[in-house]
Structure formats: structure tokens, C-alpha cells
Design an enzyme around this catalytic site. Structure first.
Site, PDB file in Angstrom:
ATOM      1  N   HIS A  69       0.831  -1.207   0.000  1.00  7.93           N
ATOM      2  CA  HIS A  69       0.000   0.000   0.000  1.00  7.93           C
ATOM      3  C   HIS A  69       0.869   1.263   0.000  1.00  7.93           C
ATOM      4  O   HIS A  69       0.729   2.140  -0.860  1.00  7.93           O
ATOM      5  CB  HIS A  69      -0.912  -0.022   1.239  1.00  7.93           C
ATOM      6  CG  HIS A  69      -1.793   1.179   1.372  1.00  7.93           C
ATOM      7  ND1 HIS A  69      -3.124   1.163   1.034  1.00  7.93           N
ATOM      8  CD2 HIS A  69      -1.538   2.453   1.796  1.00  7.93           C
ATOM      9  CE1 HIS A  69      -3.650   2.365   1.240  1.00  7.93           C
ATOM     10  NE2 HIS A  69      -2.706   3.159   1.709  1.00  7.93           N
ATOM     11  N   GLU A  70       1.785   1.333   0.971  1.00  8.47           N
ATOM     12  CA  GLU A  70       2.625   2.537   1.067  1.00  8.47           C
ATOM     13  C   GLU A  70       3.533   2.666  -0.156  1.00  8.47           C
ATOM     14  O   GLU A  70       3.819   3.771  -0.616  1.00  8.47           O
ATOM     15  CB  GLU A  70       3.451   2.534   2.362  1.00  8.47           C
ATOM     16  CG  GLU A  70       2.627   2.565   3.636  1.00  8.47           C
ATOM     17  CD  GLU A  70       1.561   3.656   3.672  1.00  8.47           C
ATOM     18  OE1 GLU A  70       1.750   4.714   3.037  1.00  8.47           O
ATOM     19  OE2 GLU A  70       0.515   3.451   4.321  1.00  8.47           O
TER      20      GLU A  70
ATOM     21  N   HIS B 268       1.774   4.417  -2.937  1.00  2.00           N
ATOM     22  CA  HIS B 268       1.888   5.879  -2.788  1.00  2.00           C
ATOM     23  C   HIS B 268       3.267   6.346  -3.270  1.00  2.00           C
ATOM     24  O   HIS B 268       3.391   7.366  -3.944  1.00  2.00           O
ATOM     25  CB  HIS B 268       1.758   6.279  -1.311  1.00  2.00           C
ATOM     26  CG  HIS B 268       0.356   6.296  -0.788  1.00  2.00           C
ATOM     27  ND1 HIS B 268      -0.676   6.964  -1.417  1.00  2.00           N
ATOM     28  CD2 HIS B 268      -0.186   5.761   0.341  1.00  2.00           C
ATOM     29  CE1 HIS B 268      -1.789   6.823  -0.693  1.00  2.00           C
ATOM     30  NE2 HIS B 268      -1.517   6.098   0.364  1.00  2.00           N
TER      31      HIS B 268
ATOM     32  N   HIS C 230       3.557   6.707  -6.911  1.00  2.17           N
ATOM     33  CA  HIS C 230       2.865   7.922  -7.344  1.00  2.17           C
ATOM     34  C   HIS C 230       3.815   9.119  -7.241  1.00  2.17           C
ATOM     35  O   HIS C 230       3.811  10.014  -8.097  1.00  2.17           O
ATOM     36  CB  HIS C 230       1.639   8.123  -6.442  1.00  2.17           C
ATOM     37  CG  HIS C 230       0.538   8.920  -7.062  1.00  2.17           C
ATOM     38  ND1 HIS C 230      -0.637   9.186  -6.401  1.00  2.17           N
ATOM     39  CD2 HIS C 230       0.409   9.538  -8.266  1.00  2.17           C
ATOM     40  CE1 HIS C 230      -1.433   9.912  -7.178  1.00  2.17           C
ATOM     41  NE2 HIS C 230      -0.812  10.142  -8.310  1.00  2.17           N
TER      42      HIS C 230
END
Length: 673
Positions: free
Chosen positions: A463-464, A467, A470
Site C-alpha cells: 500500500h505505502e 503511494h 505515485h
């Protein structure tokens, strides 16, 4: 010599001392003010270049210094840093107000904005201009002088209150320990949890075992400890953070924050804080968010009630528990899950050695986006635990610097997050690449075992890292539109979509290898992971929706009549409640996402983004989870574009259509046939 005031590309962590921050921030504010003055005093007619672009590039030094400071205040803080944060936050709040309430500057911005139809701007330039204009209008530029002064006072108070809120939560987390000396009290706990607790006791010069409110210690205890009274003790401590009769009590702070936010919104012409916030999100209005949440609630609640009833019956049958309490949930869920799927989290952990999972997430990024990661040892770090990597593309071009910080420490807040030390931008023809970091709290290695992750921690890492991608793959001209500078309810799409790879055989085979034998995770486990993915999904959905609805309740109405935080919270939870209320506990007083982080009126965005991520991943499943064509579309239309266009336009360009909740409901097993 102050290292923060010397030119630097990479953060000079090892040279920075606490006494450097205040003078550096003071000087950087003065420098940024001079840059603003230069724009204001320019006698030429305001243009896109001399006003809009010039303004976007101001304050670079200040941004670099404050990103280092506030990131460390979360990941490696101490009393001194917290004291400095309390001092400098009002300075920064005042400086932001000095910009947005600067009439001469706003006049120039407005002058460019009013002529935008004639300027032949690109979509990115249009977005920058609109965002900038709204940044002024939404932060008081159109107010009269009295109201501007009121706004400044509110903003100063708010910046101090949210810092105090976070410090109180951290103090409460650090103040509690469950010190056990009788080995019988450890019954049910896996060896890894016992060993970590023993190591912690040793570090504190104590006999026996110590458990804390840090997630890697708290969660295994709540999941496996047979001793119900001790589970209760730990759960009560966890749930009463900021809600005890001591100096760390956050009840008044919560009420002060929501009232100040409401006053601020009213001052700016908005009905509530939620109306103010959501105007700039995909969801647009609180009414839409509440409707979206209630639609999901309608689908999830029957399933949640069924699951809860099953769990109650199971606990009754197993241990004659008459009333299931919050401290029983994880314990009996885990036992039931193990019985139903023959899946024990502890059996999985040896296949998820941290280093292997890191290699795995890197390999997934290589296959999807042609990125390559090389650990480097010549980059300054703020703690020895931090790992640093150079990221390059398939042609060897430099993409990003990546920091990763994986284990809990005394000065580090709980949870996991991604952050950045330097934004990507194109300036003077040079594409300046970003410096991105993820911070997690995973089980530490012990004397006999490496860091072995639970499956939940594996998905957290993915998940992290989503990010982080991105941030790393950002490719925009202006830093204020770069990377994760997107609508808050769009920002969770890259992170949540990447979690899906953790459930796929093709991806798991790359990294899920037994840390001792090197054996690839057996397929029966992979199948069980997939099968059990929607286990108690109704209850999980209800829980997530309850947090989003609590956030909305706090921020979508006038809070001035609220006197009891606890009573208000209980009312907000009435439609989503499964367990009996615990009088000693309160969620709001430690709900850092909305009272310290940036999620106020935005917590719904996790669920909102789940709709996007399930829909997006369905596209990968149709074409193949490592399909280069789909990956390129995702990279070119979502990851690299930042906030340069409206999120729905970007999403539709990637997917070819608007998202529907069906994929999410199907994945969660909540679609009735």
C-alpha cells in the site's frame, strides 16, 4: 554553519542538530517573502509566467527544510523537536496567511485568472492557474480586513491544537506497558511475539516480557493471547488514549478543533468544514459522501450482522462467552478463520521475510513499470534503521531517491505513511527528480529470527509503496501539481490498487519464500489467502464506514452545541455498531487521521478509492496482472500525471469508462446473487 541553509540536494540528516531548525525556518520564510515581494513589485503587466509560474516556484528552500523537520517530527521525534514544532507552526501558519491574504499578490493572480480564456494554456497550465486562484479565494483573499484578522487567529490556533493532539496521543502510547513475569500469561501467543516482548523487556532492564500499544506488539497480543482479562487491559489502554483524566486528555482539543474549523468555513462562506473541504474533491459534497457511504452500508450491514452472529455463536460454543466484547473480536476471528480456512497467520509469516517482501514489491514495480532499485550506502539517514535506494528506469535514467524506514521506535508515531523530501518539477528545462520515503512499524528482527511480516503487514508495505510510486513516477512541470498532489479521494487509488498483487499467485511466487528453506509459498496457502480475503468483509466494511461517518458527523454540521465527545461519537456510531460500548474508551480522542493528519472530511476516501481500485484491478485481471499495455496506461494517465487534470478525466482515460462499485462488492463477497 547551518547545514539547512547551505545548498543541498539530498537531505543532510547527519549534520542537522535540533538548534539548526528555528534559524533555518526563520531565514527560509524571509527568503520566500522576498520572492513574493519580487512578484508583487514587478511593474510589468501580470502574465502566466511572471505571476502564476513565478509564484509556484517560490518557497522552495522553505518547503525542503520544513519537509525534513515535520517528517522527523513524525518518524524520529523527541521533546526538543516537539517544542520547536509548537514554536514554528504558528510562524508557518502566519506565513501562509501572509501569502493568501496579500491583496496586491491576489490582484495579480486574479488578473491572470480573469484573462485565462485568451491565454491558450495547456490543461496543466489551466489547472495550475485555477488551483492557485482557488487557493487564494478559498483561504480568505476576498475577505475584509477584520475577517482576515479573524482567519489568521483561527489558523494559528488550529496549527497548535493539531500538534498538541498528536503529541498527547504519542505520549499516551509511550506511557503504557503491559509487563508480564508469569509465562502462563503468554498462553496462545506465537513464539515471535514472545521473543519480541522478551527482547523489549531486556532493553528496559526488566525480567519477563513487555507488550506496548505499538501495533507490532499490540496486534499479536489481541489476536492470540488466551488470557481474556489481559486482552481487556490492553484494549482499554489502547482505546482510552487521549480520553483519560490526565494532562494528555484530548476531549477539549477535539471540540476546539471542530468548532474552529466550522467557524473558519463559515467565515469563508461555506456551510460547514465538510462543504469547504469537499468542494475540491471528487465527491464534491457531504451529501454525496453520506449517500455513497449509506449505499455501501446497506449492502454491507446484513453481511456484517450475519458474520457477527456467527462469531458470537462460535465464542459461545468454544469458551462459553455470553457477550462478545471488543477485546474478543480479533481473537475469535482468527480462531474461526483458522478453522474455516485452515489458515494460520503464523504459518504464513516465515514466507514473508521483510527483505524478501521488499525485493518482491521492487520486482512487481520492475515488471509493471520498468523500474530498477539499487540499495545505496552513501546517502545520509536520520536513523540507522532507514534503508536508501537509487531508482532508475530501463535505460538507466535516474528516477528517484527512495527512503524506507520499517521498525517501531520510541520517537516514531504508530501506523504507516508515505512522504516526500523533495518534489518533482521541471525548472529551467531540468526535470528535477523526487526524493520519496515510506515509514512503517513492522515487527523487528530478534536474535534468532529476521523480521517476519504478517500478511496484513505485507499488504501495508505494498500500500505505502503504491503511494511511493505515485511520488517517484511524477512527471509534471509544476511541483504543486506533482506526484501525490491530487484530490484526497484519488490519492488512495495507486496505494490500494497495488495491494491486489499480494493476493495473486503470479506475484506471490516472486517473493513469498520460506526464510530458512527458500521454499516458495505452497499454492494451497495462496488459495487460502484468496479464499479468506473476503472473510468478515461485511464487518470490516462496516468498521471502515463507521470511521468515515464519524468524520462526516464531526465536520458536516454546526458543532457548537456538542458538549460530550463520547456521547456525540456514540450517536455517530449508532448505525454501524456491533460490539457493546466500552465506557472507558473513545475513538475520537486518538483519531489522528482527522485531528492531526490531513483526513478531516476525507476519511471516506479509503472506501471511495476502493471502488476505484477494484474497478482498476479488474482491468489488469482481464489482460494479465503484469500486462505492459495496462501498466503503461496506468503509469501514463494516473501515476505520472499528478494533479494536472481532474481525477475522473485521468481515470476514464486509463480505464475507458467511469468506475462502478460492482467490482468492489463482488471482490468483497457482498453482491447478492
Amino acid at each position: 554553519m547551518n547545514p539547512l541553509l547551505q545548498p543541498f540536494d539530498i537531505a543532510p540528516f547527519q549534520q542537522i542538530k535540533s538548534e539548526h531548525y528555528k534559524p533555518a525556518i526563520k531565514e527560509a520564510i524571509a527568503l520566500a517573502k522576498a520572492e513574493i515581494d519580487q512578484i508583487v513589485n514587478n511593474t510589468d503587466t501580470p502574465t502566466f509566467e511572471n505571476t502564476t509560474v513565478a509564484l509556484d516556484f517560490t518557497g522552495e528552500k522553505l518547503n525542503r527544510i520544513t519537509s525534513i523537520f515535520f517528517n522527523l517530527n513524525s518518524a524520529e521525534t523527541n521533546d526538543e523537536i516537539q517544542k520547536i514544532a509548537q514554536e514554528v507552526s504558528p510562524w508557518l501558519s502566519e506565513f501562509r496567511n501572509d501569502i493568501t491574504l496579500n491583496e496586491a499578490l491576489f490582484k495579480r493572480v486574479k488578473s491572470v485568472f480573469d484573462t485565462k480564456e485568451n491565454l491558450e494554456l495547456t490543461p496543466e497550465q489551466t489547472m495550475l492557474l485555477e488551483k492557485q486562484y482557488k487557493g487564494f479565494a478559498r483561504n480568505g483573499a476576498n475577505l475584509n480586513d477584520d475577517d482576515k484578522a479573524k482567519l489568521r487567529a483561527i489558523d494559528t490556533k488550529l496549527s497548535k491544537l493539531s500538534l498538541q493532539f498528536g503529541e498527547n496521543v504519542l505520549a499516551e502510547t509511550n506511557a503504557f506497558e503491559l509487563h508480564l513475569t508469569d509465562e502462563n500469561d503468554l498462553s496462545g501467543l506465537p513464539e515471535s511475539a514472545k521473543e519480541a516482548a522478551h527482547q523489549l523487556a531486556k532493553e528496559n532492564n526488566k525480567e519477563g516480557w513487555i507488550f506496548t500499544l505499538d501495533y507490532p506488539s499490540y496486534i499479536p497480543f489481541m489476536t492470540y493471547a488466551d488470557n481474556r482479562a489481559l486482552r481487556k487491559k490492553l484494549a482499554l489502554a489502547f482505546g482510552s488514549k487521549g480520553f483519560q483524566n490526565n494532562k494528555n486528555n484530548n476531549e477539549k482539543i477535539v471540540l476546539d478543533i471542530v468548532n474552529l474549523r466550522h467557524q473558519r468555513a463559515n467565515l469563508l462562506g461555506y456551510k460547514t468544514h465538510a462543504h469547504f473541504v469537499l468542494e475540491e474533491r471528487m465527491a464534491e459534497t457531504p451529501e454525496k459522501v453520506i449517500e455513497f457511504s449509506n449505499n455501501l452500508l446497506e449492502k454491507a450491514k446484513p453481511a456484517a450482522l450475519r458474520e457477527f452472529k456467527n462469531l458470537e455463536n462460535y465464542a459461545k460454543k468454544l469458551d462459553n462467552i455470553d457477550q462478545l466484547q471488543k477485546w474478543d473480536g480479533a481473537y475469535y476471528s482468527e480462531k474461526l478463520k483458522k478453522e474455516l480456512f485452515d489458515l494460520d497467520q503464523e504459518i504464513l509469516k516465515p514466507y514473508f521475510k521483510l527483505e524478501n517482501v521488499i525485493d518482491g514489491v521492487f520486482e512487481v514495480a520492475t515488471r509493471l513499470f520498468d523500474l530498477h532499485f539499487k540499495e545505496v550506502f552513501n546517502v545520509e539517514k536520520y536513523h540507522e534503521d532507514v534503508k536508501t535506494y537509487d531508482v532508475t528506469d530501463k535505460d538507466g535514467n535516474y528516477v528517484s531517491l527512495f527512503y524506507a524506514d520499517f521498525h517501531p521506535r520510541k520517537g516514531k508515531r504508530n501506523g504507516a505513511w508515505m512522504t516526500s523530501y523533495k518534489s518533482q518539477q521541471i525548472k529551467n528545462g531540468v526535470n528535477e527528480r523526487p526524493h520519496v520515503s515510506i515509514v512503517c512499524n513492522f515487527t523487528k528482527p530478534t536474535k534468532t529470527k529476521p523480521s517476519l511480516l504478517t500478511f496484513n503487514e505485507v499488504t501495508t508495505l505494498f500500500h505505502e509503496f503504491g503511494h511511493a510510486l505515485h511520488g517517484m513516477l511524477a512527471n509534471t512541470t509544476y511541483n504543486s501539481l506533482s506526484g501525490t498532489s491530487v484530490s484526497w479521494d484519488f490519492v488512495e487509488l495507486p496505494s490500494q490498487v497495488l495491494e491486489n498483487w499480494c493476493y495473486e499467485k503470479e506475484a506471490l511466487e516472486l517473493f513469498a519464500k520460506h526464510y530458512e528453506t527458500g521454499e516458495v509459498i505452497p499454492m494451497k496457502y495462496v488459495e487460502k489467502i484468496k479464499e479468506s480475503a473476503s472473510f468478515h468483509e461485511g464487518m470490516q466494511t462496516l468498521r471502515q464506514l463507521s470511521f468515515g461517518l464519524l468524520d462526516m458527523q464531526w465536520h458536516s454540521q454546526n458543532p457548537s452545541e456538542i458538549t460530550s465527545v463520547k456521547e456525540f461519537e456514540n450517536n455517530a456510531f449508532s448505525e454501524t455498531k456491533l460490539y457493546p460500548d466500552v465506557a472507558e474508551n473513545c475513538m475520537s480522542t486518538s483519531f489522528s487521521h482527522i485531528f492531526q493528519g490531513g483526513y478531516s472530511s476525507g476519511y471516506y476516501s479509503y472506501k471511495w478509492a476502493e471502488v476505484l481500485d477494484a474497478d482498476a484491478f479488474e482491468f489488469f485481471l482481464e489482460k494479465g496482472i503484469f500486462n505492459k499495455e495496462v501498466a503503461s496506461k496506468f503509469k501514463d494517465n494516473v501515476l505520472s500525471k499528478g494533479g494536472t487534470e481532474k481525477p475522473m478525466q485521468l481515470y476514464k482515460r486509463f480505464r475507458g469508462k467511469e468506475p462502478k462499485p460492482d467490482a468492489l462488492l463482488k471482490r468483497a463477497g457482498l453482491l447478492s446473487d
